[in-house]
Design a protein around this motif. Structure first.
Motif, PDB file in Angstrom:
ATOM      1  N   GLN A   1       0.931  -1.216   0.002  1.00  0.00           N
ATOM      2  CA  GLN A   1      -0.105   0.019  -0.147  1.00  0.00           C
ATOM      3  C   GLN A   1       0.985   1.305  -0.147  1.00  0.00           C
ATOM      4  OE1 GLN A   1      -3.525  -0.184   0.681  1.00  0.00           O
ATOM      5  NE2 GLN A   1      -3.951   2.097   0.749  1.00  0.00           N
ATOM      6  N   GLY A   2       0.608   2.163  -1.152  1.00  0.00           N
ATOM      7  CA  GLY A   2       1.307   3.388  -0.992  1.00  0.00           C
ATOM      8  C   GLY A   2       2.717   3.365  -1.746  1.00  0.00           C
ATOM      9  N   GLU A   3       3.187   2.323  -2.195  1.00  0.00           N
ATOM     10  CA  GLU A   3       4.620   2.097  -2.662  1.00  0.00           C
ATOM     11  C   GLU A   3       4.586   2.105  -4.038  1.00  0.00           C
ATOM     12  OE1 GLU A   3       7.704  -1.382  -1.564  1.00  0.00           O
ATOM     13  OE2 GLU A   3       5.985  -2.079  -2.154  1.00  0.00           O
ATOM     14  N   THR A   4       5.437   2.861  -4.663  1.00  0.00           N
ATOM     15  CA  THR A   4       5.748   3.058  -6.246  1.00  0.00           C
ATOM     16  C   THR A   4       6.423   1.711  -6.685  1.00  0.00           C
ATOM     17  OG1 THR A   4       7.853   3.725  -5.838  1.00  0.00           O
ATOM     18  CG2 THR A   4       6.108   5.452  -5.935  1.00  0.00           C
ATOM     19  N   PRO A   5       6.143   1.370  -8.005  1.00  0.00           N
ATOM     20  CA  PRO A   5       6.881   0.272  -8.684  1.00  0.00           C
ATOM     21  C   PRO A   5       8.419   0.270  -8.320  1.00  0.00           C
ATOM     22  CG  PRO A   5       5.271   0.998 -10.101  1.00  0.00           C
ATOM     23  CD  PRO A   5       5.297   2.090  -9.100  1.00  0.00           C
ATOM     24  N   GLU A   6       8.876   1.475  -8.433  1.00  0.00           N
ATOM     25  CA  GLU A   6      10.327   1.588  -7.980  1.00  0.00           C
ATOM     26  C   GLU A   6      10.784   1.088  -6.853  1.00  0.00           C
ATOM     27  OE1 GLU A   6       8.414   3.978  -9.531  1.00  0.00           O
ATOM     28  OE2 GLU A   6       9.127   4.096 -11.443  1.00  0.00           O
ATOM     29  N   GLU A   7       9.976   1.727  -5.730  1.00  0.00           N
ATOM     30  CA  GLU A   7      10.238   1.181  -4.319  1.00  0.00           C
ATOM     31  C   GLU A   7      10.218  -0.150  -4.118  1.00  0.00           C
ATOM     32  OE1 GLU A   7       8.910   5.586  -2.421  1.00  0.00           O
ATOM     33  OE2 GLU A   7       7.265   3.963  -2.659  1.00  0.00           O
TER      34      GLU A   7
END
Length: 75
Positions: A42-48
């Motif tokens: 939840q709330g994470e970008t694909p890069e993260e």
């Protein structure tokens, strides 16, 4: 519901880091080789997600600026 995930191939000249899936029983991918990755939190970008999953699965530290090729796909 659609779950987003990352798949990362860590490469250097002549080598690609892959995982051999053998741990989980009844895994439909058991015995196969695959890149690293997993589902976005939840709330994470694909890069993260990619950086986190590579670290969790291999212990390697990945920096987003190292990404040579980024692609998105929805089937």
């Amino acid at each position: 519901m659609l779950k987003l995930a990352t798949l990362v191939y860590v490469k250097r000249p002549g080598q690609t880091l892959m995982l051999h899936r053998i741990k989980r029983q009844h895994d439909m991918h058991q015995g196969k080789w695959n890149g690293l990755g997993g589902k976005l939190e939840q709330g994470e970008t694909p890069e993260e997600c990619a950086v986190r999953e590579v670290c969790e699965e291999s212990g390697c530290l990945l920096y987003t600026s190292d990404a040579a090729d980024e692609r998105s796909s929805v089937d």
